[in-house]
Design a protein around this motif. Structure first.
Motif: not given
Lengths: 666, 213
Positions: A381-387, A626-629, A657-665
């Motif tokens: 997965l790919s995770a991005f955090a912002a605060s 979101l599909a290709h962060p 958090v976005l999953p890798n390798g599986t289509p998000a859409h």
């Protein structure tokens, strides 16, 4: 409220009763109105008022006695009650929404007028100031004092009326007394001067003189005006000297009683469209106003459109303004000078212009950067955090109280995401949230190595989609895991508070932790939370798996904090705070503090609804693919977190958090 | 939007007539003008005014700060504090949103109560009704001879201040402090924390205001 209804069969209306038995003399009339007056006296003595003295509230039994109960029930006695009263019986101010004992006296005067002349006076908005509502010729058989009394009730200017039913009753009984018991004393009481002192009943210059003003004759306006002023002066001071009847009978120049024109326009706000009908200021008198205009300063942002009568625009300057309105009345002669009225207008500043953005002190105790971002990229997965520091903190140059952490154990494939929100009123909460994330993360990190208890439980589930019992077992293991981590964090905060000689409350923080792991058949998520904010897995536009339940009280701001020692005295209850979910696929996982959930999800129910989560996806998708962060998505998110939302200015933290390798859409 | 309700419960009995009522009116103007300069209050605060004399009246229902217009007040009559408290509780019950599954509740209402006398009605009944609702900060302000014991029972220990109308500076200071209190409350509120719940959590009152203990 019965005022608009017929009370019940077998009762007679005012008109029907009067047809049977119209009071013929002062005594009969006084007897007829006395119960009504008595009811009003009682109300006024309590500082209340009736608000609806009109025929709709007056019903009579067949024997001519009066239905007092219905009258009481018909009372409005409150600013918001709907008024069904016939317009003829309503005081001018009631059309502007105010009502009091003075208004009751007006209505009572209208009733007297009806009894004395056979009809109610013209509605207040059809009348001009200072002209008697009841003319002596329309009530020829009644003593001038009684006509005067009715007219005093019916004054458009509130202050000229009787202030209460008690005063009114005194005046009426004075007249009655004098007529029924003509005696030297009584005669004295009838003298205008005496009356004015003892009973305060003076209304017109002299009851026994013919009318000073003959409305049928066109006047010389200036002379009339002067005369009118003179009369007014007399009214408020002493019984007037009766002057010789003038050779030119005059009619007062039409004006509006200033008390019935509003003193203030509705408030405006800088940058917000303002649209107000100017005639609205005149309330009930609007129909009498021929033309009106308003003087506006240059560059004020508002314009007045004489055709539509609208004052509108986008105000530019905030502040208190006094504007002059000039207007003319329908009845006024063409050459009459324009009338003037000053109105006040408040223009509120645009809150956006008042917000400051002061940097926090980088060298202070528990200093924390005003914003932070992080990325976690793993094979799964790919995770991005912002605060982002909230506006309320930025305004004061205070620190960001939110914190977050993310971690992946690449050997075992477990991912951990955390967010914490320090309480705004707690002075070291920025440290509380940081300790919560760092200590709990360190604890979990150490225990997430290969062969950990979670891994064992997961293996027992097998590779196929798990049975509910299996998931429950795994949830229990995760719950244990989380509770221990939370306790470690709590202990660290406790220790820090002791060292700082501060209370635990000073470090108050919420806490959310989510575990994520890809399995052969899909994904496993488990989460634990104390306080508000929340986490959820968005699977499709009609399916969201919410991982947390916010602790919210009856009122806003009442939530639970990790720093509540009592929580750890009931570990069994803490264990129930964990939720676990298996799913084949997901589109995104979001972990958010309440700075994000409050503006995005209008209620706890909305947080559970796929539709609201769909909305969140749409908002995120509008700024990022979101599909290709792409790299740098965390910065995009940080920027997105600046979205405006009135009343929501808390720190905002989002872990996406976005999953890798599986289509998000699909 | 989660609103911060702020109620002013004002004594307009006969003894308030003249200078005191004028000072209260000016005070309300000062309060509103001050709050209008504060972005938090501008977006969050809602003001309501309830008066009591022989009876209680909701003079201004809970109104958005931007739309609020100060009412004209006229003094006269008794001191029905109990009726005022009941009226306040009823208004709050009607207007203050509580959190449910489908809506987020407002902040707990703040109350500033000003009186210069002793209650002339059954004020304990009003107090019981008042205590039935949940409140944020409640501050009692005794003007001149206002009964501080009564106010203490309403607002709680340490939440009562005393003012003299002969001292218009103190009156001005009180309303400025109310302004700061509302601002600071909306701040800590918006900073996502626990709500303020006692005088000690408000800004320190200026020296002109005497806190009664």
């Amino acid at each position: 409220m019965l005022s608009s209804e017929t009370p019940r069969a077998g009762l007679f209306s005012l008109d029907e009763t009067l047809r049977q038995n119209w009071p013929e003399d002062v005594q009969a009339l006084a007897q007829f109105v006395e119960p009504i007056l008595a009811a009003l006296v009682e109300l006024h003595a309590e500082g209340r008022f009736h608000g609806a003295v009109h025929p709709g509230a007056l019903w009579f039994f067949p024997n001519g006695t009066w239905h007092a109960e219905h009258f009481r029930d018909a009372a409005l006695d409150g600013p918001n009650a709907p008024d069904f009263s016939a317009h003829e019986y309503r005081a001018p101010e009631t059309f502007l929404g105010t009502r009091d004992a003075f208004s009751d006296c007006y209505s009572f005067g209208a009733l007297l007028c009806k009894l004395m002349s056979g009809r109610a006076p013209a509605p207040a908005y059809r009348r001009l100031a200072q002209v008697d509502a009841l003319e002596a010729k329309d009530a020829p058989k009644w003593p001038p004092a009684l006509v005067a009394l009715a007219n005093r009730c019916l004054c458009l200017e509130k202050s000229a009326r009787f202030a209460s039913a008690q005063e009114l009753r005194f005046a009426l009984s004075g007249i009655l007394w004098a007529l029924v018991f003509p005696s030297p004393e009584a005669e004295i009481r009838l003298q205008p001067e005496e009356m004015s002192n003892a009973l305060d009943i003076i209304v017109v210059p002299d009851w026994n003189q013919p009318e000073l003003f003959d409305a049928s004759i066109v006047e010389d306006s200036e002379a009339a005006c002067m005369r009118l002023e003179a009369v007014e002066e007399n009214q408020v001071t002493e019984a007037p000297e009766v002057s010789e009847p003038t050779t030119v009978p005059v009619k007062p120049r039409p004006t509006l009683p200033s008390s019935t024109i509003r003193e203030r326009l509705p408030n405006a706000s800088v940058g917000r469209l303002y649209r107000v009908e100017l005639l609205h200021l005149f309330g009930v008198h609007a129909v009498q106003v021929n033309t009106a205009s308003i003087q506006l300063p240059e560059g004020f942002g508002l314009n007045y459109d004489a055709d539509t009568g609208m004052l509108q625009g986008n105000p530019v300057r905030a502040g208190e303004f006094e504007l002059e309105i000039t207007y003319a009345l329908n009845e006024a002669p063409a050459d009459a000078p324009l009338l003037r009225h000053l109105v006040k207008l408040t223009v509120n500043p645009d809150p956006a212009s008042l917000w400051l953005n002061k940097p926090s002190d980088p060298d202070g105790l528990y200093a924390k950067p005003d914003s932070a971002v992080a990325t976690l990229l793993t094979p799964d997965l790919s995770a991005f955090a912002a605060s982002l520091r909230g506006r309320s903190h930025a305004h004061e140059g205070k620190y960001r109280d939110d914190d977050f952490a993310l971690h992946a154990d690449t050997a075992s494939g477990w991912h951990v995401f955390m967010a914490a929100d320090g309480a705004g009123s707690a002075k070291f909460s920025r440290c509380g949230s940081r300790l919560a994330c760092s200590v709990a993360m360190e604890n979990i990190r150490q225990r997430l190595t290969a062969g950990n208890e979670l891994e064992e439980a997961l293996e027992k589930l097998g590779t196929h989609a798990p049975e509910p019992e299996g998931v429950e077992k795994l949830r229990c293991v995760a719950a244990n895991f989380f509770t221990r981590a939370a306790y470690e964090a709590f202990s660290a905060i406790h220790k820090e508070a002791a060292e700082q000689k501060a209370s635990l409350r000073d470090f108050a923080t919420t806490f959310i932790v989510v575990l994520a792991r890809r399995c052969q058949e899909g994904w496993f998520f488990a989460a634990f939370s104390i306080g508000d904010g929340g986490a959820g897995v968005f699977l499709s536009p009609d399916h969201v798996e919410v991982l947390t339940q916010a602790d919210s009280g009856e009122h806003a701001g009442t939530t639970l904090f990790l720093t509540r020692a009592e929580l750890f005295q009931r570990p069994d209850k803490l264990l129930t705070r964990t939720r676990a979910v298996f799913c084949k696929d997901f589109r995104f996982l979001a972990v958010m503090t309440d700075g994000v959930t409050d503006p995005i999800f209008p209620s706890d129910a909305a947080f559970e609804s796929a539709e609201a989560w769909s909305g969140l996806q749409d908002r995120l998708a509008s700024v990022a693919d979101l599909a290709h962060p792409a790299p740098g998505l965390e910065e995009t998110l940080l920027d997105w977190l600046k979205f405006p939302s009135p009343g929501n200015h808390d720190d905002r933290t989002l872990l996406l958090v976005l999953p890798n390798g599986t289509p998000a859409h699909e | 939007m989660r609103r911060l309700p702020v109620y002013l419960l004002l004594d307009i009995s006969g003894s308030m007539s003249g200078e005191p009522i004028e000072q209260v009116k000016n005070g309300v103007q000062t309060l509103v003008a001050g709050l209008r300069q504060d972005p938090y209050a501008l977006e969050t605060a809602y003001l309501g005014v309830i008066t009591f004399s022989s009876t209680a009246q909701e003079v201004v229902p809970l109104t958005e700060l931007t739309a609020f217009q100060a009412p004209s007040l006229q003094a006269g009559g008794g001191t029905s504090l109990g009726a005022g408290l009941s009226k306040l509780a009823e208004c709050a019950l009607r207007d203050v949103a509580k959190s449910t599954a489908t809506q987020k509740g407002d902040w707990r209402p703040m109350v500033f109560l000003m009186t210069d006398g002793k209650p002339t009605d059954d004020w304990l009944a009003g107090l019981a009704r008042f205590k039935h609702e949940k409140w944020g900060v409640v501050v009692g302000c005794a003007i001149d001879g206002g009964d501080t014991d009564v106010l203490r029972q309403i607002a709680g220990e340490g939440s009562v201040v005393q003012l003299n109308t002969s001292d218009s500076a103190a009156m001005g200071a009180f309303f400025k402090w109310v302004t700061a209190s509302v601002s600071s409350s909306s701040k800590s509120i918006e900073q996502g924390g626990k709500e303020v719940s006692g005088l000690h959590e408000l800004p320190t009152p200026p020296p002109e205001i005497k806190v009664v203990f």
